[in-house]
Design a protein around this motif. Structure first.
Motif, mmCIF file in Angstrom:
data_model
loop_
_atom_site.group_PDB
_atom_site.id
_atom_site.type_symbol
_atom_site.label_atom_id
_atom_site.label_comp_id
_atom_site.label_asym_id
_atom_site.label_seq_id
_atom_site.Cartn_x
_atom_site.Cartn_y
_atom_site.Cartn_z
ATOM 1 N N VAL A 167 0.422 44.714 82.454
ATOM 2 C CA VAL A 167 -0.888 44.885 81.823
ATOM 3 C C VAL A 167 -0.763 44.518 80.351
ATOM 4 O O VAL A 167 0.128 45.013 79.652
ATOM 5 C CB VAL A 167 -1.396 46.331 81.956
ATOM 6 N N THR A 168 -1.652 43.653 79.878
ATOM 7 C CA THR A 168 -1.703 43.295 78.463
ATOM 8 C C THR A 168 -3.130 43.502 77.960
ATOM 9 O O THR A 168 -4.074 43.588 78.736
ATOM 10 C CB THR A 168 -1.279 41.841 78.225
ATOM 11 N N GLY A 169 -3.262 43.558 76.638
ATOM 12 C CA GLY A 169 -4.582 43.754 76.031
ATOM 13 C C GLY A 169 -4.529 44.809 74.951
ATOM 14 O O GLY A 169 -3.648 45.670 74.929
ATOM 15 N N PRO A 181 -8.522 44.936 79.844
ATOM 16 C CA PRO A 181 -7.133 44.528 80.029
ATOM 17 C C PRO A 181 -7.015 43.247 80.846
ATOM 18 O O PRO A 181 -7.938 42.852 81.564
ATOM 19 C CB PRO A 181 -6.532 45.705 80.800
ATOM 20 N N ARG A 231 -3.875 54.833 77.516
ATOM 21 C CA ARG A 231 -4.184 53.793 78.510
ATOM 22 C C ARG A 231 -3.254 54.026 79.698
ATOM 23 O O ARG A 231 -2.038 54.155 79.526
ATOM 24 C CB ARG A 231 -4.022 52.384 77.962
ATOM 25 N N VAL A 258 -6.789 50.054 85.622
ATOM 26 C CA VAL A 258 -6.397 50.410 84.261
ATOM 27 C C VAL A 258 -7.494 51.300 83.690
ATOM 28 O O VAL A 258 -8.680 51.006 83.818
ATOM 29 C CB VAL A 258 -6.196 49.158 83.387
#
Length: 296
Positions: free
Chosen positions: A35-37, A43, A124, A144
């Motif tokens: 998961v990125t963001g 995300p 998160r 997420v």
């Protein structure tokens, strides 16, 4: 010879323990999901499909720094939910409005309740669940979740002379002491707490906690805090006083709106307050620009 046998037995025991602790069966394997963001943004989730999920996996992607969630209290979340068989988006809240629920298993479902329980505002979280049907799905899901505040958080602004005095209880719900003076005839907006989030725009859908007070008596006549305890979301276009008073205020703020009777109350249906000046104390929890989103 006895020493060699003892060493061999000890080595066998160590290898046995390593095997028990270190080996992972396919059923116990943690799904490979990335998961990125950035905070406050939707995300990006990356994994190979179809994702084989045997049991629910929960992970804190980053910790929260705010209050710990309390069972039975309101919780406000943004979420992004995908079908893990093909990574297709099922539903999300980032482009519309966050979801407000009570932190109970009945309101959230078993899986999400367990994921949120004990977390702090600002966290998160990642939840990967099999298609067990417990959350009304027959396919594995990747979700997420961002935990949002349910009260204003920021720098307290010194009170202004001639304005009602507002105090807050432990939960954040406000009370108001009237000034005993004649009410103003124009709309006024006074920050009580100044947040640091995105600024509200005129066409936004905002999520708030609010209480409406009589200017004259200081008695509340309507409050999201006392109705259900849950924040509410609505389009600013539907409430003129809020639209004019909250524009450019940052998320996280608490704002006192003094609303003369020339404005429709909008958010409140209260015949008893018709023709009176009222004061709204509004905690701005979220703001967004969803195209065509309905209020509610």
């Amino acid at each position: 010879m006895r020493r060699l046998r003892a060493l061999a037995a000890a080595a066998a025991l160590v290898l046995s323990l390593v095997g028990v602790a270190g080996c992972t069966t396919p059923e116990d394997a943690v799904p490979d999901v990335t998961v990125t963001g950035e905070p406050g943004e939707a995300p990006t989730i990356t994994y190979l499909t179809p994702l084989d999920v045997k049991e629910t996996h929960r992970e804190q992607l980053w910790p929260g720094t705010g209050p710990t969630l309390v069972n039975g209290d309101a919780v406000l979340i943004d979420y992004w939910l995908e079908d893990a068989t093909d990574a297709s988006l099922v539903r999300e809240s980032y482009s519309t409005k966050p979801m407000a629920k009570m932190l109970t298993e009945v309101d959230l479902g078993k899986d999400l309740f367990k994921t949120l329980r004990g977390q702090k505002v600002g966290a998160r979280l990642l939840q990967i669940s099999p298609g067990s049907g417990t959350d009304a799905t027959d396919y594995p899901t990747v979700t997420v979740i961002d935990v949002l505040p349910t009260r204003a958080s920021g720098k307290v602004v010194p009170p202004v002379a001639g304005k009602p005095v507002v105090t807050r209880d432990q939960s954040g719900a406000p009370t108001m002491k009237p000034t005993g003076t004649d009410p103003p005839t124009t709309l006024g907006a006074q920050p009580l707490i100044r947040g640091t989030g995105d600024q509200v725009e005129a066409d936004d859908v905002v999520t708030v906690q609010y209480t409406g007070f009589s200017w004259t008596t200081g008695e509340p006549f309507d409050s999201s805090w006392s109705h259900t305890g849950l924040p509410v979301s609505f389009s600013l276009q539907d409430v003129q006083a809020f639209s004019e008073g909250l524009v450019d205020q940052p998320v996280g703020s608490q704002v006192m709106l003094v609303v003369p009777p020339s404005y429709a109350l909008g958010i409140t249906d209260s015949e008893e307050m018709a023709g009176q000046t009222v004061v709204y104390v509004v905690d701005i929890l979220d703001t967004g620009h969803p195209a065509g989103a309905a209020s509610g």
